[in-house]
Design an enzyme around this catalytic site. Sequence first.
Site, short mmCIF file in Angstrom:
data_model
loop_
_atom_site.label_atom_id
_atom_site.label_comp_id
_atom_site.label_asym_id
_atom_site.label_seq_id
_atom_site.Cartn_x
_atom_site.Cartn_y
_atom_site.Cartn_z
N LYS A 119 45.07 49.72 45.18
CA LYS A 119 44.72 51.13 45.43
C LYS A 119 45.71 51.74 46.44
O LYS A 119 46.12 52.89 46.28
CB LYS A 119 43.29 51.25 45.96
CG LYS A 119 42.20 50.92 44.95
CD LYS A 119 42.15 51.87 43.74
CE LYS A 119 41.72 53.27 44.08
NZ LYS A 119 41.52 54.10 42.86
N THR B 80 36.01 49.68 29.56
CA THR B 80 36.01 48.26 29.93
C THR B 80 34.56 47.84 30.14
O THR B 80 33.65 48.64 29.93
CB THR B 80 36.78 48.04 31.25
OG1 THR B 80 36.03 48.67 32.31
CG2 THR B 80 38.19 48.60 31.21
N TYR C 21 42.47 44.11 45.31
CA TYR C 21 41.95 45.44 44.93
C TYR C 21 42.51 46.51 45.86
O TYR C 21 43.10 47.50 45.41
CB TYR C 21 40.42 45.46 44.98
CG TYR C 21 39.82 46.86 44.97
CD1 TYR C 21 39.97 47.70 43.88
CD2 TYR C 21 39.10 47.35 46.08
CE1 TYR C 21 39.45 48.99 43.87
CE2 TYR C 21 38.56 48.63 46.09
CZ TYR C 21 38.74 49.45 44.99
OH TYR C 21 38.21 50.72 44.99
N THR D 170 40.02 54.86 48.04
CA THR D 170 38.97 54.16 48.77
C THR D 170 39.36 53.98 50.24
O THR D 170 40.55 53.95 50.57
CB THR D 170 38.77 52.76 48.13
OG1 THR D 170 38.01 51.95 49.02
CG2 THR D 170 40.09 52.05 47.86
N ASP D 171 38.35 53.80 51.09
CA ASP D 171 38.64 53.51 52.51
C ASP D 171 39.21 52.10 52.68
O ASP D 171 39.75 51.79 53.75
CB ASP D 171 37.38 53.68 53.36
CG ASP D 171 36.22 52.77 52.98
OD1 ASP D 171 36.32 52.03 51.98
OD2 ASP D 171 35.19 52.80 53.69
N GLU D 172 39.12 51.27 51.63
CA GLU D 172 39.56 49.87 51.78
C GLU D 172 41.07 49.76 51.99
O GLU D 172 41.56 48.72 52.44
CB GLU D 172 39.07 49.03 50.58
CG GLU D 172 37.56 49.10 50.48
CD GLU D 172 36.92 48.12 49.51
OE1 GLU D 172 37.49 47.06 49.25
OE2 GLU D 172 35.82 48.44 49.01
P1 NAD Z 1 33.83 51.63 37.90
O1 NAD Z 1 34.40 50.25 37.82
O2 NAD Z 1 32.37 51.82 37.83
O3 NAD Z 1 34.47 52.53 36.75
C1 NAD Z 1 35.83 52.48 36.43
C2 NAD Z 1 36.03 53.17 35.08
O4 NAD Z 1 37.43 53.14 34.78
C3 NAD Z 1 35.28 52.50 33.93
O5 NAD Z 1 34.62 53.46 33.14
C4 NAD Z 1 36.40 51.81 33.14
O6 NAD Z 1 36.11 51.71 31.75
C5 NAD Z 1 37.57 52.74 33.41
N1 NAD Z 1 38.86 52.04 33.25
C6 NAD Z 1 39.20 50.84 33.79
N2 NAD Z 1 40.44 50.50 33.38
C7 NAD Z 1 40.89 51.52 32.59
C8 NAD Z 1 42.11 51.77 31.88
N3 NAD Z 1 43.11 50.87 31.89
N4 NAD Z 1 42.24 52.93 31.19
C9 NAD Z 1 41.23 53.84 31.17
N5 NAD Z 1 40.04 53.64 31.80
C10 NAD Z 1 39.89 52.51 32.51
O7 NAD Z 1 34.43 52.25 39.25
P2 NAD Z 1 33.77 53.27 40.29
O8 NAD Z 1 33.01 52.51 41.28
O9 NAD Z 1 33.15 54.39 39.54
O10 NAD Z 1 35.10 53.79 41.01
C11 NAD Z 1 35.82 54.91 40.49
C12 NAD Z 1 37.01 55.20 41.39
O11 NAD Z 1 36.55 55.48 42.72
C13 NAD Z 1 37.98 54.04 41.50
O12 NAD Z 1 39.29 54.57 41.51
C14 NAD Z 1 37.64 53.40 42.84
O13 NAD Z 1 38.76 52.78 43.40
C15 NAD Z 1 37.20 54.61 43.64
N6 NAD Z 1 36.21 54.33 44.71
C16 NAD Z 1 35.08 53.61 44.46
C17 NAD Z 1 34.15 53.41 45.48
C18 NAD Z 1 32.86 52.67 45.23
O14 NAD Z 1 32.10 52.43 46.19
N7 NAD Z 1 32.52 52.31 44.02
C19 NAD Z 1 34.40 53.94 46.75
C20 NAD Z 1 35.58 54.66 46.97
C21 NAD Z 1 36.48 54.87 45.93
P1 TYD Z 2 30.65 45.31 47.14
O1 TYD Z 2 29.48 46.07 46.63
O2 TYD Z 2 31.35 44.34 46.25
O3 TYD Z 2 31.67 46.39 47.74
P2 TYD Z 2 33.03 46.17 48.62
O4 TYD Z 2 33.38 44.75 48.67
O5 TYD Z 2 34.03 46.96 47.85
O6 TYD Z 2 32.71 46.75 49.96
O7 TYD Z 2 30.17 44.50 48.43
C1 TYD Z 2 29.60 45.16 49.55
C2 TYD Z 2 29.39 44.11 50.64
O8 TYD Z 2 28.39 43.18 50.19
C3 TYD Z 2 30.63 43.28 50.91
O9 TYD Z 2 30.70 43.00 52.31
C4 TYD Z 2 30.41 41.99 50.14
C5 TYD Z 2 28.89 41.84 50.15
N1 TYD Z 2 28.30 41.16 48.97
C6 TYD Z 2 27.41 40.10 49.15
O10 TYD Z 2 27.12 39.70 50.28
N2 TYD Z 2 26.88 39.52 48.03
C7 TYD Z 2 27.20 39.92 46.77
O11 TYD Z 2 26.69 39.32 45.78
C8 TYD Z 2 28.09 41.04 46.61
C9 TYD Z 2 28.47 41.53 45.24
C10 TYD Z 2 28.61 41.62 47.73
#
Ligand code: NAD
Ligand code: TYD
Length: 349
Positions: free
Chosen positions: A159, A36, A155, A130-132
């Site tokens: 999850k 994506t 979101y 996620t912790d969310e």
């Molecule tokens: P990201 O958005 O960077 O990557 C998601 C990946 O999933 C992408 O490569 C995308 O192409 C792929 N994808 C999306 N839809 C798909 C589908 N239908 N089929 C196959 N592939 C698909 O996300 P991320 O930040 O790397 O997060 C990865 C995982 O970790 C997620 O499950 C997220 O909920 C979890 N997570 C993320 C964070 C964070 O801070 N980013 C924290 C805790 C948990």
């Molecule tokens: P984000 O990186 O989107 O992670 P999450 O919402 O999953 O925690 O955002 C982190 C924090 O930063 C969240 O409280 C929202 C805030 N935020 C801004 O203030 N400005 C921005 O442009 C973005 C993307 C996030």
Amino acid sequence: MRILITGGAGFIGSHVVRLFVNKYPNYEIYNLDKLTYAGNLNNLTDIEKKANYHFLKEDIVDGERMHALFNEYRFDAVIHLAAESHVDRSITNPNEFLMTNVLGTANLLNAFKDLWKDDFNGKIFYHISTDEVYGSLDDGGFFLEDTPYDPKSPYSASKASSDHFVRAYENTYGMPIKISNCSNNYGEYQFPEKLLPLMINNIKNNKPLPVYGKGENIRDWLYVVDHARAIDTIFHEGKLGETYNIGGFNEWKNIDIVHLLCTVMDKKLGREKGTSAQLITYVTDRAGHDLRYAIDANKIMKELGWEPSLQFEEGLELTVDWYLKNEDWLTSVTSGSYQDYYDSHYEKR
Ligand code: NAD
Ligand code: TYD
């Protein structure tokens, strides 16, 4: 061992794939990703030619295809990261999150169950969450593994639902599952829709830094390589059926983290101290914005001996250095549809 890693072309997934491909040459690693807007094979150029790495461009929402792939490759283990991951996009388009995060997870569970139902011995379905899912800590305290789920955004609701499906499959079919719930990640290869890379990109380009609301929301930040190390530890040492919370006891108010980033960027870009902070602009708050997340990571630390490898300030410097050095990567991911997303999301705030 044949391990299917879903979402391996995304931010966290690419770090997990890199770690497993390099550390375990005897494992065959299959990275399944739809590519994506958030998936990018340029995140993996350093390992793409390794003999134990394989890429499958597939969509987890296609249940029949998942069954066919599981029958063809007979994966022993799944580490499931593929998801729609950005809260703001879930507010605009919740059904995309329902499809990928809930139906996609159920499709993988069904394919795994149907392949191994006669013998789950030695198999693992490890779901990354996620912790969310625990909601918002408006009155202090920490998220523990048994904190009741209270998701507040589309979101986190998707999850939470996927986590419930995973646990239900353990309870109903005896599936060998593990789940981990991690706090906010930061680091190399994060798509610049999330707070830190978006701010880094904007500071670099002298664009306004859009802080939602009063900037008082709190997040608990962990370096992505430490999350990947935790996933490795849980995959190998964690108990089946268990949940592990992952975090670094590292809480920051958004406005404070943005100020710290501005200071680091001024230094790296040779700008006078205070220059970048002048770009800070308070914009309309996110709808239903969770106030605070904070993980109690004592279980994984005490039971499995994992701990973060870096102090936050070190990790932030490494991250900024990487984004400044990898200008081509940043340019390629911010061209095309990124600009449309940015304009439609931020122009009206
Ligand atoms: P990201 O958005 O960077 O990557 C998601 C990946 O999933 C992408 O490569 C995308 O192409 C792929 N994808 C999306 N839809 C798909 C589908 N239908 N089929 C196959 N592939 C698909 O996300 P991320 O930040 O790397 O997060 C990865 C995982 O970790 C997620 O499950 C997220 O909920 C979890 N997570 C993320 C964070 C964070 O801070 N980013 C924290 C805790 C948990
Ligand atoms: P984000 O990186 O989107 O992670 P999450 O919402 O999953 O925690 O955002 C982190 C924090 O930063 C969240 O409280 C929202 C805030 N935020 C801004 O203030 N400005 C921005 O442009 C973005 C993307 C996030």
